[in-house]
Design a protein around this motif. Structure first.
Motif, short mmCIF file in Angstrom:
data_model
loop_
_atom_site.label_atom_id
_atom_site.label_comp_id
_atom_site.label_asym_id
_atom_site.label_seq_id
_atom_site.Cartn_x
_atom_site.Cartn_y
_atom_site.Cartn_z
N MET A 133 50.38 -18.77 11.73
CA MET A 133 50.83 -18.80 13.12
C MET A 133 49.80 -19.45 14.04
SD MET A 133 52.31 -14.91 13.15
CE MET A 133 50.91 -14.30 12.19
N MET A 134 50.28 -20.34 14.91
CA MET A 134 49.40 -21.03 15.84
C MET A 134 48.68 -20.04 16.74
SD MET A 134 48.51 -24.12 16.22
CE MET A 134 47.73 -25.27 17.38
N TRP A 135 47.37 -20.20 16.85
CA TRP A 135 46.45 -19.39 17.65
C TRP A 135 46.21 -18.01 17.05
CZ3 TRP A 135 44.91 -23.42 19.76
CH2 TRP A 135 45.72 -24.31 20.46
N VAL A 136 46.98 -17.61 16.05
CA VAL A 136 46.87 -16.26 15.48
C VAL A 136 46.26 -16.30 14.08
CG1 VAL A 136 48.12 -14.14 14.87
CG2 VAL A 136 48.87 -15.51 16.83
N GLY A 137 46.52 -17.37 13.32
CA GLY A 137 46.04 -17.46 11.96
C GLY A 137 44.56 -17.80 11.91
N ARG A 138 43.74 -16.81 12.27
CA ARG A 138 42.28 -16.97 12.28
C ARG A 138 41.67 -16.07 11.21
NH1 ARG A 138 40.81 -19.41 17.31
NH2 ARG A 138 42.51 -19.39 18.84
N ALA A 139 40.36 -16.17 11.05
CA ALA A 139 39.67 -15.47 9.97
C ALA A 139 39.84 -13.96 10.06
CB ALA A 139 38.19 -15.84 9.97
N GLU A 140 39.87 -13.41 11.26
CA GLU A 140 39.97 -11.95 11.41
C GLU A 140 41.24 -11.43 10.75
OE1 GLU A 140 37.32 -13.38 14.64
OE2 GLU A 140 39.27 -14.03 13.86
N LEU A 141 42.36 -12.07 11.01
CA LEU A 141 43.63 -11.60 10.46
C LEU A 141 43.78 -11.99 8.99
CD1 LEU A 141 46.33 -10.20 10.85
CD2 LEU A 141 47.28 -12.37 11.68
N ALA A 142 43.49 -13.25 8.66
CA ALA A 142 43.67 -13.71 7.28
C ALA A 142 42.83 -12.89 6.31
CB ALA A 142 43.31 -15.19 7.18
N PRO A 168 44.11 -11.30 16.19
CA PRO A 168 43.22 -11.76 17.26
C PRO A 168 43.97 -12.13 18.53
CG PRO A 168 43.58 -13.54 15.72
CD PRO A 168 44.34 -12.35 15.17
N ILE A 169 44.75 -11.18 19.04
CA ILE A 169 45.48 -11.39 20.29
C ILE A 169 45.29 -10.16 21.17
CG2 ILE A 169 47.17 -12.94 19.25
CD1 ILE A 169 49.13 -10.72 19.03
N HIS A 170 45.58 -10.33 22.45
CA HIS A 170 45.31 -9.28 23.45
C HIS A 170 46.21 -8.06 23.23
CE1 HIS A 170 44.74 -7.41 27.41
NE2 HIS A 170 43.67 -8.18 27.54
N ALA A 229 48.15 -16.97 27.15
CA ALA A 229 48.90 -15.71 27.16
C ALA A 229 48.40 -14.78 26.06
CB ALA A 229 50.39 -15.98 27.01
N LEU A 230 48.25 -15.31 24.85
CA LEU A 230 47.82 -14.48 23.73
C LEU A 230 46.40 -13.95 23.91
CD1 LEU A 230 49.15 -16.51 20.64
CD2 LEU A 230 50.11 -14.43 21.63
#
Length: 331
Positions: free
Chosen positions: A25-34, A213-215, A279-280
């Protein structure tokens, strides 16, 4: 007590304990979540284009690898645009830095497939229609992830829901099938397996986890939303997208439906990707679009990825066993 595992062609392809994939997911698929998804037994995915440059993707791969010793992949979504990003450079960054599974979406150029496969990379291609899945299979991808119309993001123009789409795909596709869109708990996961899938892809559900990694404002909005709280935007432009129902997406729908129609320039100020990122990251729902699927109706908590994974697998097993009780041997 031994840990429960699942074995399908998807777990064998990805090298995971469970056939549960986190969407790129754009802006969400970062190292923290993956890393959290991979550590919990699923397959985490970094989103290549979330990173501003291929060099930044190299650093994100290294950061994710420092957070997990389990397999994870990279998503590369290839879309026609007047000023395309350096797709091949992102591809090279993934290949050269040890990524063994690539999730592709959008266009899937044969030369990219050939280049990845020559380096031993497996390709999971995400699409929204049977005809596109069959084309990707012919072009040599290793698995198909198919999106039902319930999904967040771009569900295509055919309007076919997962119940029928997953069953059709399972009937027609020979390579491993991953069901995506509308999967949010063990019950829907069990349904996907009953329809013939060998894995599931979760996007919106993983956004509503502690590690996403979103608010927190966005996460809480996902928890509060019902299955009726999404909007279909870009429908009149034949590039349908499903997003959370907010003042911003309501405004987009209003402009699209006004007499005389709408051009993209009429809504561009509302829908830019950078505004969605704001927004995220800030939690300001008025800043931009928040992409979400109808599965928000199933979300009522904010677990860790490990808690969510354990719950998904246990509930899936329970519902598959329960369904078997409807049959009895003849006398």
């Amino acid at each position: 007590m031994s840990q429960v595992t699942m074995k399908t062609r998807v777990t064998e392809l990805l090298g995971t304990r469970y056939p549960i994939v986190q969407g790129g997911m754009m802006w969400v698929g970062r190292a923290e979540l993956a890393s959290a998804v991979s550590n919990a037994g699923g397959f985490g995915i970094l989103t290549a284009l979330t990173q501003p440059t291929p060099e930044a993707l190299v650093r994100e791969i290294a950061r994710c690898r420092s957070m997990t010793d389990q397999p994870f992949g990279v998503n590369l979504t290839i879309l026609p645009t007047a000023t395309p990003p350096p797709y091949e450079a992102y591809l090279d960054a993934a290949i050269d830095n040890g990524i063994k599974v690539l999730e592709t979406a959008g266009n899937n150029p044969k030369e990219f497939i050939a280049k990845a496969k020559a380096s031993g990379v497996k390709i999971v291609h995400k699409c929204t229609a049977i005809r596109h899945a069959l084309s990707a299979e012919r072009n040599g991808v290793d698995a198909i992830s198919i999106d039902g119309f319930e999904c967040a993001g771009h569900p295509g123009e055919d309007g076919v829901g997962g119940l029928l789409l997953f069953a059709l795909a399972a009937r027609k596709i020979r390579i491993p099938l991953i069901a995506s869109g509308g999967i949010g708990d063990g019950r829907t996961m069990a349904a996907a397996f009953a329809l013939g899938a060998e894995g599931v892809n979760l996007g919106t559900r993983f956004c509503a986890t502690k590690e996403a990694p979103i608010h927190d404002n966005i996460k809480n909005a996902l928890v509060k939303a019902s299955e009726r709280d999404t909007n279909l935007i870009f429908r009149t432009l034949h590039n349908t997208g499903r997003v959370l129902k907010t003042a911003v997406s309501d405004a987009v729908v209003t402009i699209e439906n006004r007499p005389g129609g709408c051009e993209f320039k009429d809504i561009q100020h509302l829908v830019s990707g950078q505004k969605g990122r704001v927004a995220l990251e800030t939690g300001d729902m008025s800043a931009g679009l928040v992409w979400a699927g109808q599965v928000v109706g199933l979300i009522d908590d904010l677990p860790s990825c490990a808690e969510l994974m354990s719950q998904l697998v246990a509930e899936c097993r329970q519902h598959l066993v329960s369904a078997g009780r409807y049959f009895s041997a003849g006398r």
